[in-house]
Design a protein around this motif. Structure first.
Motif, short mmCIF file in Angstrom:
data_model
loop_
_atom_site.label_atom_id
_atom_site.label_comp_id
_atom_site.label_asym_id
_atom_site.label_seq_id
_atom_site.Cartn_x
_atom_site.Cartn_y
_atom_site.Cartn_z
N HIS A 210 0.82 -1.21 0.00
CA HIS A 210 0.00 0.00 0.00
C HIS A 210 0.85 1.25 0.00
O HIS A 210 0.55 2.23 -0.70
CB HIS A 210 -0.93 0.01 1.22
CG HIS A 210 -1.72 1.28 1.33
ND1 HIS A 210 -2.82 1.53 0.54
CD2 HIS A 210 -1.56 2.37 2.13
CE1 HIS A 210 -3.31 2.72 0.83
NE2 HIS A 210 -2.57 3.24 1.80
N ALA A 211 1.94 1.23 0.80
CA ALA A 211 2.79 2.42 0.93
C ALA A 211 3.79 2.56 -0.20
O ALA A 211 4.38 3.62 -0.38
CB ALA A 211 3.52 2.38 2.27
N GLY A 212 3.99 1.47 -0.96
CA GLY A 212 4.96 1.50 -2.03
C GLY A 212 6.39 1.53 -1.54
O GLY A 212 7.29 2.07 -2.20
N THR A 213 6.61 0.96 -0.36
CA THR A 213 7.96 0.91 0.22
C THR A 213 8.41 -0.54 0.32
O THR A 213 7.66 -1.48 0.04
CB THR A 213 7.96 1.52 1.63
OG1 THR A 213 7.08 0.75 2.46
CG2 THR A 213 7.47 2.96 1.59
N GLY A 214 9.62 -0.76 0.74
CA GLY A 214 10.12 -2.10 0.96
C GLY A 214 9.57 -2.68 2.25
O GLY A 214 9.00 -1.97 3.09
N GLU A 215 9.73 -3.98 2.43
CA GLU A 215 9.21 -4.64 3.62
C GLU A 215 9.95 -4.21 4.88
O GLU A 215 9.36 -4.17 5.96
CB GLU A 215 9.25 -6.16 3.45
CG GLU A 215 8.27 -6.65 2.39
CD GLU A 215 8.15 -8.16 2.32
OE1 GLU A 215 8.75 -8.83 3.19
OE2 GLU A 215 7.46 -8.67 1.42
N ALA A 216 11.21 -3.86 4.74
CA ALA A 216 11.96 -3.39 5.92
C ALA A 216 11.35 -2.09 6.44
O ALA A 216 11.20 -1.91 7.66
CB ALA A 216 13.43 -3.18 5.56
N ALA A 217 10.97 -1.20 5.53
CA ALA A 217 10.35 0.06 5.93
C ALA A 217 8.97 -0.19 6.54
O ALA A 217 8.57 0.46 7.51
CB ALA A 217 10.24 1.00 4.73
N ALA A 218 8.23 -1.16 5.97
CA ALA A 218 6.91 -1.49 6.51
C ALA A 218 7.04 -2.08 7.90
O ALA A 218 6.25 -1.75 8.81
CB ALA A 218 6.20 -2.48 5.58
N ARG A 219 8.04 -2.93 8.08
CA ARG A 219 8.26 -3.54 9.40
C ARG A 219 8.61 -2.46 10.43
O ARG A 219 8.13 -2.48 11.56
CB ARG A 219 9.36 -4.59 9.28
CG ARG A 219 9.41 -5.59 10.41
CD ARG A 219 10.38 -6.72 10.12
NE ARG A 219 9.82 -7.68 9.16
CZ ARG A 219 10.24 -7.80 7.90
NH1 ARG A 219 11.21 -7.03 7.44
NH2 ARG A 219 9.67 -8.68 7.10
N GLN A 220 9.41 -1.50 10.00
CA GLN A 220 9.79 -0.42 10.90
C GLN A 220 8.59 0.46 11.23
O GLN A 220 8.46 0.96 12.35
CB GLN A 220 10.90 0.43 10.28
CG GLN A 220 11.47 1.50 11.21
CD GLN A 220 12.05 0.91 12.49
OE1 GLN A 220 12.82 -0.04 12.45
NE2 GLN A 220 11.66 1.46 13.65
#
Length: 270
Positions: A210-220
């Motif tokens: 949804h955010a168009g970011t990587g999973e590391a950024a989503a996890r953070q």
């Protein structure tokens, strides 16, 4: 204890001997760990999940495939319980999760709300209604509801409906304890924080997409929304299972009507 290795605990292989246990949401994560833990302690387990066991995998005791979001699924479980074990002594409602999209409240449709409430609240209500009356006739039993710290610490981007449903589950559990305690049934709830499960990783993926970011950024982003985990890591499913085993056992015979967080210190209030 290592923060990276799966924890190991000493288990009394006779602690739950002759106890019949039903666990919902079993095929992976905490549900799978709970079934294995109680089975290792001598329980006769009935595991329930909406999806079949993955090919080549098995579970201790008996497995019932049923959708507890429907009355028909509950009927299936009740019939199978009667046929296979004759009744239930310990009922563990682990079923739950969220498939709603990220993006906040405006992204949630009527169907999203219905789905989250049915899965995270009404499935437990339906099964309790079916399986608790025989416990009352015997004058003994244990009911455990797996809620979530999100009932107190919701993540507004992606789990509003899930958090609301889990809040309702915790309130329902407390009300049930007041009614059933005097009649010999102990009722408690458990509120996990972030657990290392495939469901948690699926949430990370949805936020990332949804955010168009990587999973590391989503996890953070999840860590930031939670305010961090003081212990420094998510919980292992086996640690949740150990808490379930304690609360279901005679070691916790005077614990009733309570909710226990297992969150590494995430919730910042007393």
């Amino acid at each position: 204890m290592s923060t990276t290795a799966t924890p190991r605990f000493l288990i009394d292989p006779r602690e739950f001997a002759d106890q019949r246990v039903l666990v919902t949401g079993e095929t992976k994560g905490a549900g799978q760990a709970i079934v294995r833990r109680l089975s290792a302690a001598g329980a006769v387990t009935v595991a329930v999940a909406r999806t079949a066991l993955p090919e080549g995998e098995s579970t201790p005791g008996f497995f019932v495939q049923a959708d507890l979001c429907t009355p028909e699924g509950v009927d299936t479980v009740v019939r199978q319980v009667q046929d296979k074990v004759g009744g239930i002594d310990i009922l563990v409602h682990n079923l739950g999760g969220s498939s709603a999209p990220g993006g906040g409240f405006a992204m949630l449709t009527e169907q999203h709300w219905q789905d989250e409430l049915s899965l995270n609240l009404l499935a437990a209500v339906r099964l309790d209604r079916a399986l608790i009356p025989p416990m009352l006739e015997r004058g003994r039993g244990v009911v455990l509801h797996i809620s979530s710290i999100q009932r107190r610490l919701p993540l507004p981007d992606s789990t509003i409906a899930y958090a609301a449903a889990k809040a309702a589950l915790s309130t329902y559990s407390k009300a049930l304890s007041k009614e059933l305690g005097p009649r010999g049934i102990r009722v408690n709830s458990i509120a996990p924080g972030w657990i290392r499960t495939t469901a948690a990783e699926a949430l990370v993926k949805r936020i990332s997409e949804h955010a168009g970011t990587g999973e590391a950024a989503a996890r953070q982003s999840i860590m930031d929304a939670l305010g961090g985990i003081p212990l420094g890591r998510p919980a292992w499913p086996e640690e949740v299972a150990e808490l379930v085993a304690f609360l279901a056992s005679e070691r916790a015979a005077s614990i009733h009507g309570s909710e226990y967080a297992i969150d590494g210190g995430t919730v910042p209030t007393v």
